[in-house]
Design a protein around this motif. Structure first.
Motif: not given
Lengths: 226, 180
Positions: B119, B122-123, B125-127, B158, B161, B165, B168
């Motif tokens: 979680e 993902d938060v 990643r969204a930011e 990038e 990110l 990934e 995760t």
């Protein structure tokens, strides 16, 4: 809130022993650009193929503009793909025997538009995609970036309601990839088309309005914490 | 976005002075045009930097011109200044190792305390993606300088990110290791 243009819920799809989608869901509104992100094998391309009516899910519901794609006949699905959807794939998939102009005109010819009118409209789209110089050339004679812009022109020429783009910049260098994305998203916004953009590249996804992540066949909407 | 680090403003001024002597106002104008973007350099910083360069013998006052207000000084680069800027340009910048990752610490702590590490990722990643979207929009409307500055930031985001990934994908493995 108006009804979404395309909505999918509870999608499940397996290929043999491999489960590609599990309870996947996605909704897209008119004119919206949504990026579907995920690593290789995550199920993102299967999701796109289901949404576009290319693959039928084993379970779940897909509704486009009030029509149920899952229960629709194959003939009707083919007609929908031709008339309402546009496609851009990683490697253009242009017809090698046809010139670039004829490739762009092809969807219109399949929709029985007369040759002259079809090629005139195709020419306008080549101009819009900044690639008029390749009109008379065959796909094998043009660069990867030019070929991909021709593919985008072909996807847009019928003024589709949804464009499905599967790794549209995957075979291009950064500069050409950016150009394709800029032209694709600008043209889609101008025509009001929605875009489902499958990519594993965050810089490509950044051209979208929002992102959905696919992981192990499951979708997850990313929302920025308030 | 400030693109010239505080420590290199002096060398940037020297570079601007190498082509031709300039007044403080002109140096500020040229600096802001090329490097200031969203954050122009303050007048106070311009004159503090020029004083420092003057004390170090890297610039000299070539002329003092009387005006309606205070006298206007025209600054010129010295031989020592030319050497300094040449050495700075030739020296590679130290690549940032990024080994002290706050994110890594958060992920490990989340796993150790039984919280949802996925979680958290993902938060984040969204930011990151939100900022990348903003930069992409800015790039679309900007000139070439703006585009290149935004690209620099986009490539770094990038890279982050990709790490998000990968982490995760390896959370189960990491969880087993940290709980051992």
């Amino acid at each position: 809130m108006s009804a979404p243009l395309l909505v999918a819920e509870g999608l499940y799809r397996r290929f043999g022993e491999t489960v590609a989608l599990v309870d996947a869901a996605l909704r897209i509104d008119e004119g919206e650009v949504v990026a579907v992100l995920g690593s290789s094998g995550s199920g993102k391309s299967t999701l796109l193929h289901c949404l576009a009516g290319i693959v039928r899910p084993d379970r779940g519901r897909i509704v486009f503009d009030g029509q149920d794609l899952v229960t629709m006949s194959d003939a009707r699905r083919s007609a929908l793909r031709r008339d309402a959807f546009g496609f851009v794939f990683q490697f253009g998939q242009l017809v090698p025997e046809l010139t670039c102009l004829e490739n762009v005109a092809l969807p219109l010819r399949l929709a029985r538009v007369p040759r002259r009118a079809a090629e005139q409209r195709a020419g306008q789209w080549l101009e819009r995609l900044e690639v008029t110089e390749v009109a008379g050339k065959r796909p094998g004679e043009v660069s990867g970036g030019q070929g991909q812009r021709v593919a985008v022109a072909r996807a847009l020429v019928t003024r589709p309601r949804v464009i499905f783009a599967d790794e549209p910049t995957g075979a291009l260098d950064s500069l050409n990839g950016e150009r394709v994305m800029r032209l694709l998203t600008e043209a889609a916004r101008d025509t009001g088309a929605a875009v489902v953009l499958v990519t594993h590249e965050a810089r490509v996804a950044a051209y979208s309005d929002r992102e959905v992540v696919v992981r192990d066949g499951r979708t997850r909407n990313l929302e920025v914490a308030a | 976005m400030c693109i010239v680090l505080r420590m290199s403003i002096g060398q940037t001024f020297l570079g601007l002075l190498e082509a031709t002597p300039r007044h403080g106002y002109d140096i500020k104008r040229r600096y802001d045009e090329h490097f200031g973007h969203a954050r122009p350099v303050a007048y106070g910083q311009v004159y503090a930097t020029l004083s420092r360069l003057l004390r170090g013998g890297l610039v000299e006052v070539e002329a003092v011109e009387p005006g309606e207000g205070p006298d206007r000084k025209r600054y010129a680069i010295t031989e020592a200044g030319v050497t300094d800027v040449a050495q700075w340009l030739a020296r590679p910048e130290q690549p940032e190792p990024y080994l002290q990752s706050v994110l890594y610490t958060k992920v490990v702590l989340a796993l150790l305390t039984g919280r949802q590490a996925a979680e958290l990722l993902d938060v984040q990643r969204a930011e990151h993606l939100r900022l990348m979207r903003d930069l992409t929009r800015r790039k679309r409307d900007g000139d070439l300088a703006e585009q290149l500055i935004c690209d620099h930031a986009l490539f770094h985001l990038e890279a982050d990110l990709r790490w998000l990934e990968l982490t995760t994908a390896r959370l189960d493995e990491l969880a087993a290791q940290v709980r051992r």
